[in-house]
Write a protein that holds these residues in place. Structure first.
Motif, PDB file in Angstrom:
ATOM      1  N   GLY A  21       0.847  -1.409   0.014  1.00 25.05           N
ATOM      2  CA  GLY A  21      -0.060   0.072  -0.007  1.00 25.05           C
ATOM      3  C   GLY A  21       0.736   0.989   0.016  1.00 25.05           C
ATOM      4  N   THR A  22       1.738   1.166   0.744  1.00 21.61           N
ATOM      5  CA  THR A  22       2.736   2.315   0.729  1.00 21.61           C
ATOM      6  C   THR A  22       3.560   2.333  -0.614  1.00 21.61           C
ATOM      7  OG1 THR A  22       3.337   1.847   3.114  1.00 21.61           O
ATOM      8  CG2 THR A  22       4.810   3.191   1.871  1.00 21.61           C
ATOM      9  N   TRP A  23       3.934   1.449  -1.102  1.00 25.80           N
ATOM     10  CA  TRP A  23       4.737   1.525  -2.378  1.00 25.80           C
ATOM     11  C   TRP A  23       3.667   2.286  -3.538  1.00 25.80           C
ATOM     12  CZ3 TRP A  23       3.785  -1.136  -7.103  1.00 25.80           C
ATOM     13  CH2 TRP A  23       4.330  -1.111  -8.225  1.00 25.80           C
ATOM     14  N   ARG A  24       2.356   1.567  -3.599  1.00 25.50           N
ATOM     15  CA  ARG A  24       1.435   2.203  -4.399  1.00 25.50           C
ATOM     16  C   ARG A  24       1.039   3.637  -4.349  1.00 25.50           C
ATOM     17  NH1 ARG A  24      -2.521  -1.914  -6.966  1.00 25.50           N
ATOM     18  NH2 ARG A  24      -3.384   0.038  -7.363  1.00 25.50           N
ATOM     19  N   ALA A  25       1.012   4.269  -2.956  1.00 34.17           N
ATOM     20  CA  ALA A  25       0.713   5.424  -2.731  1.00 34.17           C
ATOM     21  C   ALA A  25       1.701   6.473  -3.092  1.00 34.17           C
ATOM     22  CB  ALA A  25       0.190   5.500  -1.116  1.00 34.17           C
ATOM     23  N   HIS A  26       3.056   6.007  -2.824  1.00 33.85           N
ATOM     24  CA  HIS A  26       3.917   6.730  -3.149  1.00 33.85           C
ATOM     25  C   HIS A  26       4.084   6.911  -4.852  1.00 33.85           C
ATOM     26  CE1 HIS A  26       8.022   8.385  -3.204  1.00 33.85           C
ATOM     27  NE2 HIS A  26       8.524   7.596  -3.832  1.00 33.85           N
ATOM     28  N   ARG A  27       3.777   5.887  -5.505  1.00 33.09           N
ATOM     29  CA  ARG A  27       4.011   5.706  -6.782  1.00 33.09           C
ATOM     30  C   ARG A  27       2.708   6.760  -7.471  1.00 33.09           C
ATOM     31  NH1 ARG A  27       2.888   0.333 -10.379  1.00 33.09           N
ATOM     32  NH2 ARG A  27       0.933   1.049  -9.751  1.00 33.09           N
ATOM     33  N   ARG A  28       1.531   6.605  -6.767  1.00 35.94           N
ATOM     34  CA  ARG A  28       0.621   7.400  -7.299  1.00 35.94           C
ATOM     35  C   ARG A  28       0.689   8.784  -7.067  1.00 35.94           C
ATOM     36  NH1 ARG A  28      -2.458   4.638  -4.747  1.00 35.94           N
ATOM     37  NH2 ARG A  28      -2.836   5.680  -2.744  1.00 35.94           N
ATOM     38  N   ARG A  29       1.467   9.327  -6.053  1.00 34.78           N
ATOM     39  CA  ARG A  29       1.682  10.754  -5.638  1.00 34.78           C
ATOM     40  C   ARG A  29       2.708  11.207  -6.737  1.00 34.78           C
ATOM     41  NH1 ARG A  29       1.890   9.361  -0.619  1.00 34.78           N
ATOM     42  NH2 ARG A  29       4.035   9.650  -0.198  1.00 34.78           N
ATOM     43  N   ARG A  30       3.679  10.220  -6.903  1.00 37.59           N
ATOM     44  CA  ARG A  30       4.431  10.647  -7.950  1.00 37.59           C
ATOM     45  C   ARG A  30       4.281  10.920  -9.292  1.00 37.59           C
ATOM     46  NH1 ARG A  30       9.566   6.761  -7.853  1.00 37.59           N
ATOM     47  NH2 ARG A  30       9.848   7.855  -9.853  1.00 37.59           N
ATOM     48  N   LYS A  31       3.193  10.073  -9.621  1.00 36.95           N
ATOM     49  CA  LYS A  31       2.709  10.333 -10.891  1.00 36.95           C
ATOM     50  C   LYS A  31       1.633  11.735 -11.180  1.00 36.95           C
ATOM     51  CE  LYS A  31       2.173   5.646 -12.910  1.00 36.95           C
ATOM     52  NZ  LYS A  31       1.226   4.655 -13.120  1.00 36.95           N
ATOM     53  N   GLU A  32       1.081  11.961 -10.017  1.00 36.00           N
ATOM     54  CA  GLU A  32       0.303  13.101  -9.926  1.00 36.00           C
ATOM     55  C   GLU A  32       0.990  14.414  -9.968  1.00 36.00           C
ATOM     56  OE1 GLU A  32      -2.033  12.710  -6.155  1.00 36.00           O
ATOM     57  OE2 GLU A  32      -3.355  11.219  -7.310  1.00 36.00           O
ATOM     58  N   THR A  33       2.405  14.273  -9.335  1.00 32.58           N
ATOM     59  CA  THR A  33       3.324  15.222  -9.360  1.00 32.58           C
ATOM     60  C   THR A  33       3.673  15.620 -10.699  1.00 32.58           C
ATOM     61  OG1 THR A  33       3.760  15.000  -7.091  1.00 32.58           O
ATOM     62  CG2 THR A  33       5.399  16.203  -8.331  1.00 32.58           C
ATOM     63  N   ASP A  34       4.262  14.555 -11.285  1.00 32.00           N
ATOM     64  CA  ASP A  34       4.523  14.395 -12.721  1.00 32.00           C
ATOM     65  C   ASP A  34       3.851  15.080 -13.704  1.00 32.00           C
ATOM     66  OD1 ASP A  34       7.278  13.567 -11.833  1.00 32.00           O
ATOM     67  OD2 ASP A  34       6.792  11.404 -12.663  1.00 32.00           O
ATOM     68  N   ARG A  35       2.616  14.880 -13.390  1.00 28.71           N
ATOM     69  CA  ARG A  35       1.369  15.268 -14.365  1.00 28.71           C
ATOM     70  C   ARG A  35       1.204  16.659 -14.084  1.00 28.71           C
ATOM     71  NH1 ARG A  35      -3.273  11.565 -13.212  1.00 28.71           N
ATOM     72  NH2 ARG A  35      -1.603  10.100 -13.427  1.00 28.71           N
ATOM     73  N   SER A  36       1.323  17.151 -12.949  1.00 32.05           N
ATOM     74  CA  SER A  36       1.151  18.607 -12.501  1.00 32.05           C
ATOM     75  C   SER A  36       2.138  19.335 -13.135  1.00 32.05           C
ATOM     76  CB  SER A  36       0.601  18.775 -11.086  1.00 32.05           C
ATOM     77  OG  SER A  36       1.858  18.417 -10.518  1.00 32.05           O
TER      78      SER A  36
END
Length: 138
Positions: free
Chosen positions: A119-134
């Motif tokens: 869950g931590t790995w996925r949350a971190h990955r999701r936040r990185r994608k959102e940051t990259d997208r923004s």
């Protein structure tokens, strides 16, 4: 060591759910070591104080699962419920072999930690994608 490594990962890289579950795991483990019976009598009878700790941990996991928008906390709460049911089994069948009772209480902690790590790995990955997208969106 596994507990500390995964909880440190959850605190540093996870979101709110991961941090809370990690802290619950550490606190539950510490309190359990304080209240569990001495080794010579461990798991001979119902570990009432450990049951209370496990119920509090279950309540914490259920609270996280109910407010979370992720699915993994439900698995953590469900696995903790099986630990609590191990106490119930010992209460109903007092002749249960102490090793079986001990195994029932300890076994599910490892899958819980692995689910927390995932869950931590996925949350971190999701936040990185959102940051990259923004950063790429004008």
């Amino acid at each position: 060591m596994l507990l500390l490594a995964i909880v440190l990962y959850a605190v540093l890289r996870g979101g709110k759910d991961e941090r809370i579950v990690g802290i619950i795991c550490v606190v539950g483990t510490l309190v359990t070591t304080l209240v569990i019976s001495p080794t010579s009598a461990r798991f001979e009878g119902l570990e009432t104080q450990v049951l209370y700790v496990d119920l509090a941990v279950l309540a914490g996991f259920v609270a996280v699962a109910l407010q979370s928008d992720r699915f993994w906390p439900l698995w953590v709460a469900g696995l903790q419920l099986t630990t609590v049911l191990g106490h119930l089994l010992k209460g109903v069948e007092s002749d249960l072999i102490p090793q079986a009772y001990g195994a029932a209480l300890n076994f599910w902690s490892y899958p819980i930690l692995l689910i927390l790590a995932g869950g931590t790995w996925r949350a971190h990955r999701r936040r990185r994608k959102e940051t990259d997208r923004s950063l790429t969106t004008p």
